[in-house]
Design a protein around this motif. Structure first.
Motif, PDB file in Angstrom:
ATOM      1  N   LEU A   4       0.850  -1.212   0.049  1.00 46.09           N
ATOM      2  CA  LEU A   4       0.027   0.040  -0.080  1.00 46.09           C
ATOM      3  C   LEU A   4       0.927   1.260   0.099  1.00 46.09           C
ATOM      4  CD1 LEU A   4      -2.965  -0.939   2.477  1.00 46.09           C
ATOM      5  CD2 LEU A   4      -2.605  -1.444   0.115  1.00 46.09           C
ATOM      6  N   TRP A   8      -1.171   3.460  -3.205  1.00 47.27           N
ATOM      7  CA  TRP A   8      -2.393   3.792  -2.103  1.00 47.27           C
ATOM      8  C   TRP A   8      -1.670   4.892  -1.227  1.00 47.27           C
ATOM      9  CZ3 TRP A   8      -6.983   1.877  -2.638  1.00 47.27           C
ATOM     10  CH2 TRP A   8      -7.026   0.799  -3.863  1.00 47.27           C
ATOM     11  N   ALA A  65      -7.883   4.356   3.655  1.00 48.56           N
ATOM     12  CA  ALA A  65      -7.332   4.282   2.291  1.00 48.56           C
ATOM     13  C   ALA A  65      -8.016   3.190   1.306  1.00 48.56           C
ATOM     14  CB  ALA A  65      -5.927   4.127   2.317  1.00 48.56           C
ATOM     15  N   LEU A  66      -8.476   2.095   1.914  1.00 45.78           N
ATOM     16  CA  LEU A  66      -9.380   1.303   0.883  1.00 45.78           C
ATOM     17  C   LEU A  66     -10.744   1.234   0.956  1.00 45.78           C
ATOM     18  CD1 LEU A  66      -6.875  -1.804   2.161  1.00 45.78           C
ATOM     19  CD2 LEU A  66      -6.952  -0.796  -0.096  1.00 45.78           C
ATOM     20  N   GLN A 104     -10.596   4.474  -2.441  1.00 46.75           N
ATOM     21  CA  GLN A 104     -10.292   3.859  -3.493  1.00 46.75           C
ATOM     22  C   GLN A 104     -10.570   4.906  -4.599  1.00 46.75           C
ATOM     23  OE1 GLN A 104     -11.409  -0.196  -4.352  1.00 46.75           O
ATOM     24  NE2 GLN A 104     -11.536  -0.732  -2.283  1.00 46.75           N
ATOM     25  N   ALA A 124      -7.658   7.093  -4.862  1.00 41.34           N
ATOM     26  CA  ALA A 124      -6.371   6.608  -5.250  1.00 41.34           C
ATOM     27  C   ALA A 124      -6.389   6.391  -6.997  1.00 41.34           C
ATOM     28  CB  ALA A 124      -6.368   5.106  -4.839  1.00 41.34           C
TER      29      ALA A 124
END
Length: 358
Positions: free
Chosen positions: A209, A213, A253-254, A259, A262
């Motif tokens: 990541l 990311w 972040a996910l 997403q 990103a």
């Protein structure tokens, strides 16, 4: 033959450390790990007074969905570096076994091997920095337990075609574990080798990541492999590798919003990579810009030392990669924001003008 037959027998036989969190994860009053029952100042309910889960369930589930694997096929640790170190320690007997790498490539493969006192077999990339599959296979001896492939490669940026990866996995079956490092794959259009894991038990994939990311400071990396390999490495990894704030940052972040952010940044980086490649190759003093599928470009200069110092004097830090084989005239420049990239070009243009007047 099981892929675990390639691992050190003493690792296969060892009894792993059993942490307090592993032995009991349920309960309302936790008095088993000698933790503080009081939150630290500024904790804001995060729970840093307690040890974290060895493999945080929420993060494992999220990453497994992201990468398209079963949760038993995924190990999360402190960046890809920890997974590399675990692999070397689990599969290479000190003074006897070896890893195989293709320089110029990521330096931590050989560092981890030498710390373990494992030998390092080197098969240089071709002159265009592509992989020589035949030469690699010819160099594999019974001592070689791990073969590392970096795609896109760091520091050159080239990719390894998936057909080559599959050929290597097939040929190395029963002989060595093939580790495909995909730290930069989000910046390319290449297919991931993750889809091959179920077909080749001797194939493992590294993901991180840190790059696409934007979580380099959180140090979250993953190893994707057969459930047997993952279970083996869990025996020897640190009891609590992932700090709670880092796990929280990764989950943020996910998230859906993360997403989307990103993806937007990836689009900018890809566009800016093209801009930088076209602009750099036109500059006086630049010999070549290597093709790149990553978030950086390797640039050959007439005088790389002078270019490095001029950028540094302007407050711009790039990577000096002249110590790598066949890159003794090169600097590696990460693709930054449009404003940062424009500043790099301005400094290099000004330097070229100064040299022309001298």
């Amino acid at each position: 033959m099981s892929v675990l037959d390639l691992a050190r027998p003493e690792i296969r036989a060892m009894q792993p450390y059993s942490s307090a969190r592993m032995e009991a994860s349920d309960g309302q009053i936790w008095l088993n790990a000698n933790e503080s029952s009081w939150l630290p100042e500024g904790d804001a309910g995060v729970g840093c007074n307690r040890y974290p889960e060895p493999q945080p369930s929420a993060l494992i589930d999220t990453l497994a969905e992201l990468y398209g694997v079963h949760r038993e096929q995924l190990l999360v640790g402190r960046g890809s570096d920890e997974a590399i170190d675990l692999l070397v320690r689990a599969f290479c007997r000190a003074g006897q076994d070896a890893i195989l790498i293709q320089p110029p490539t990521f330096g931590m493969y050989s560092v981890c091997a030498r710390i373990q006192n494992a030998h390092v077999v080197e098969v240089a990339l071709k002159s265009d920095f592509t992989l020589d599959v035949d030469a690699l296979l010819a160099a594999v001896t019974p001592a070689v337990k791990l073969v590392f492939i970096c795609t896109p490669n760091n520091p050159t940026g080239q990719i390894v075609p998936r057909a080559d990866i599959e050929r290597l996995a097939q040929t190395l079956s029963g002989r060595a574990l093939l580790i495909v490092d995909e730290a930069y794959i989000e910046f390319s259009d290449a297919d991931s080798a993750i889809e091959l894991i179920d077909r080749h038990e001797n194939l493992a994939v590294l993901r991180t990541l840190s790059k696409a990311w934007a979580l380099a400071g959180a140090r979250i990396g993953s190893l994707l492999a057969s459930a047997e390999v993952i279970a083996l490495l869990r025996r020897i990894m640190a009891p609590y590798p992932l700090p709670l704030p880092c796990v929280a940052a990764a989950l943020s972040a996910l998230s859906t919003v993360g997403q989307q952010s990103a993806r937007e940044h990836l689009a900018v980086i890809r566009e800016q990579r093209d801009v930088m490649q076209k602009a750099l190759v036109r500059l006086a003093g630049v010999r070549e810009v290597l093709p790149s599928h990553a978030n950086f470009v390797a640039v050959r200069f007439d005088d790389p030392g002078a270019a490095y110092q001029r950028l540094l004097a302007a407050g711009i830090v790039v990577r000096d990669v002249r110590r790598y084989p066949n890159l003794d005239d090169a600097l590696r420049i990460t693709i930054g924001t449009p404003q940062e990239n424009a500043r790099v070009l301005d400094v290099l243009k000004a330097s070229a003008l100064q040299e022309a007047r001298a």
